[in-house]
Design a protein around this motif. Sequence first.
Motif, mmCIF file in Angstrom:
data_model
loop_
_atom_site.group_PDB
_atom_site.id
_atom_site.type_symbol
_atom_site.label_atom_id
_atom_site.label_comp_id
_atom_site.label_asym_id
_atom_site.label_seq_id
_atom_site.Cartn_x
_atom_site.Cartn_y
_atom_site.Cartn_z
ATOM 1 N N ASP A 283 6.957 -31.879 -0.322
ATOM 2 C CA ASP A 283 7.361 -30.658 -1.369
ATOM 3 C C ASP A 283 6.132 -29.763 -1.405
ATOM 4 N N SER A 284 4.848 -30.219 -1.450
ATOM 5 C CA SER A 284 3.913 -29.162 -1.398
ATOM 6 C C SER A 284 3.807 -28.241 -0.412
ATOM 7 N N TYR A 285 3.859 -28.761 1.044
ATOM 8 C CA TYR A 285 3.857 -27.836 2.082
ATOM 9 C C TYR A 285 5.014 -27.046 2.108
ATOM 10 N N VAL A 286 6.306 -27.440 1.821
ATOM 11 C CA VAL A 286 7.365 -26.795 1.713
ATOM 12 C C VAL A 286 7.256 -25.687 0.768
ATOM 13 N N SER A 287 6.708 -25.809 -0.384
ATOM 14 C CA SER A 287 6.492 -24.895 -1.513
ATOM 15 C C SER A 287 5.477 -23.559 -1.035
ATOM 16 N N ASP A 288 4.431 -24.014 -0.380
ATOM 17 C CA ASP A 288 3.408 -23.247 0.007
ATOM 18 C C ASP A 288 4.146 -22.325 1.095
ATOM 19 N N VAL A 289 5.013 -22.792 2.178
ATOM 20 C CA VAL A 289 5.673 -21.983 3.001
ATOM 21 C C VAL A 289 6.494 -20.858 2.652
ATOM 22 N N VAL A 290 7.142 -21.413 1.423
ATOM 23 C CA VAL A 290 8.124 -20.498 0.741
ATOM 24 C C VAL A 290 7.584 -19.490 -0.010
ATOM 25 N N ARG A 291 6.494 -19.835 -0.836
ATOM 26 C CA ARG A 291 5.885 -18.812 -1.602
ATOM 27 C C ARG A 291 5.191 -17.683 -0.719
ATOM 28 N N VAL B 250 8.918 -23.289 7.720
ATOM 29 C CA VAL B 250 8.786 -24.653 7.028
ATOM 30 C C VAL B 250 8.485 -25.705 8.119
ATOM 31 N N GLN B 251 9.450 -25.881 9.066
ATOM 32 C CA GLN B 251 9.642 -26.865 10.098
ATOM 33 C C GLN B 251 8.137 -26.800 10.990
ATOM 34 N N GLN B 252 7.874 -25.788 11.299
ATOM 35 C CA GLN B 252 6.280 -25.562 12.153
ATOM 36 C C GLN B 252 5.175 -26.039 11.039
ATOM 37 N N LYS B 253 5.127 -25.716 9.832
ATOM 38 C CA LYS B 253 4.284 -26.293 9.057
ATOM 39 C C LYS B 253 4.245 -27.924 8.947
ATOM 40 N N LEU B 254 5.559 -28.283 8.593
ATOM 41 C CA LEU B 254 5.512 -29.587 8.207
ATOM 42 C C LEU B 254 5.052 -30.797 9.515
ATOM 43 N N THR B 255 5.702 -30.170 10.919
ATOM 44 C CA THR B 255 5.431 -30.702 11.906
ATOM 45 C C THR B 255 3.994 -31.061 12.146
ATOM 46 N N PHE C 114 4.322 -39.059 10.550
ATOM 47 C CA PHE C 114 5.788 -38.835 10.410
ATOM 48 C C PHE C 114 6.087 -37.631 11.624
ATOM 49 N N GLN C 115 7.439 -37.803 11.777
ATOM 50 C CA GLN C 115 7.757 -36.766 12.613
ATOM 51 C C GLN C 115 8.901 -35.944 11.830
ATOM 52 N N ILE C 116 8.726 -34.683 12.285
ATOM 53 C CA ILE C 116 9.613 -33.660 11.419
ATOM 54 C C ILE C 116 11.021 -33.243 12.350
ATOM 55 N N HIS C 117 12.039 -33.565 11.965
ATOM 56 C CA HIS C 117 13.246 -33.289 12.990
ATOM 57 C C HIS C 117 13.752 -31.899 12.752
ATOM 58 N N LYS C 118 13.940 -31.788 11.365
ATOM 59 C CA LYS C 118 14.579 -30.547 10.994
ATOM 60 C C LYS C 118 14.360 -30.109 9.659
ATOM 61 N N ALA C 119 14.106 -28.716 9.189
ATOM 62 C CA ALA C 119 13.853 -28.192 7.856
ATOM 63 C C ALA C 119 14.780 -26.986 7.751
ATOM 64 N N LEU C 120 15.554 -27.191 6.783
ATOM 65 C CA LEU C 120 16.598 -26.236 6.612
ATOM 66 C C LEU C 120 16.571 -25.520 5.243
ATOM 67 N N VAL C 121 16.721 -24.264 5.110
ATOM 68 C CA VAL C 121 16.833 -23.808 3.778
ATOM 69 C C VAL C 121 18.278 -23.511 3.582
ATOM 70 N N THR C 122 18.753 -24.449 2.661
ATOM 71 C CA THR C 122 20.231 -24.573 2.592
ATOM 72 C C THR C 122 20.834 -23.667 1.325
#
Length: 225
Positions: A38-46, A68-73, A81-89
């Motif tokens: 959540d912290s990484y996602v919030s950082d990218v979105v902000r 978001v996916q590049q940052k999390l990966t 952890f492996q990140i398969h997909k990150a989607l802004v729904t």
Amino acid sequence: KTKDNVFVTAQVAVQQSVKPENTVDAMYKLSDVHAQIDSYVSDVVRSSVPHMMLDEAFEKKDNISDAVQQKLTAEMAHYGFQIHKALVTELVPNQEVVQSMNEINKQKRLRDAAIMAAEAEKVKVVKAAEASADAAQLQGEGIARQRRAIIDGLRDSITHGTRENLSTEKISELLLITQYFETLRDIAAQSKAQTVFLPHSASAVSDVASQIRNGVMQAGAGGRM
């Protein structure tokens, strides 16, 4: 907050899994995996959304998802952890902005509907005018043919068996008298017609043509003054 100062709530879905070769790291390096993600996602979105207008943010949700996916990966690989997909729904503006957008769309559609209704009414008026003009033209042509037939019939009946040729003036008098009697017939045929008193007698018939001609000439002279 977007570049045009609209607060939005971004909902991001992340698909993740533990790398089989890094199960130990996944278990012990982080005490709260979800909070870290959540912290990484919030950082990218902000860091991404403030550089976009509201409409642009809706149009470029895929760009935000990719960031978001590049940052999390890159970051979560250190924790196994492996990140398969990150989607802004979903991007949800605050309620006041949503109401304003709905009102704008409503007014736009009402304006388009009014324009279409006006265009339809314009077409109806134009078509009605064209139909009226065509009807008047056809009526005039019909009356002209009727008058020619009447004149030819009167001329043939008068000159039949003789060598006399009717002059243009006599033909005009016949036509005017015919129109005069047709006018009397039309007045009498109207259920709401007012009573009309005319000096009508056998001796007055000979003056009808001259009276009508004088009236037409006087009306024409008055219109040119």
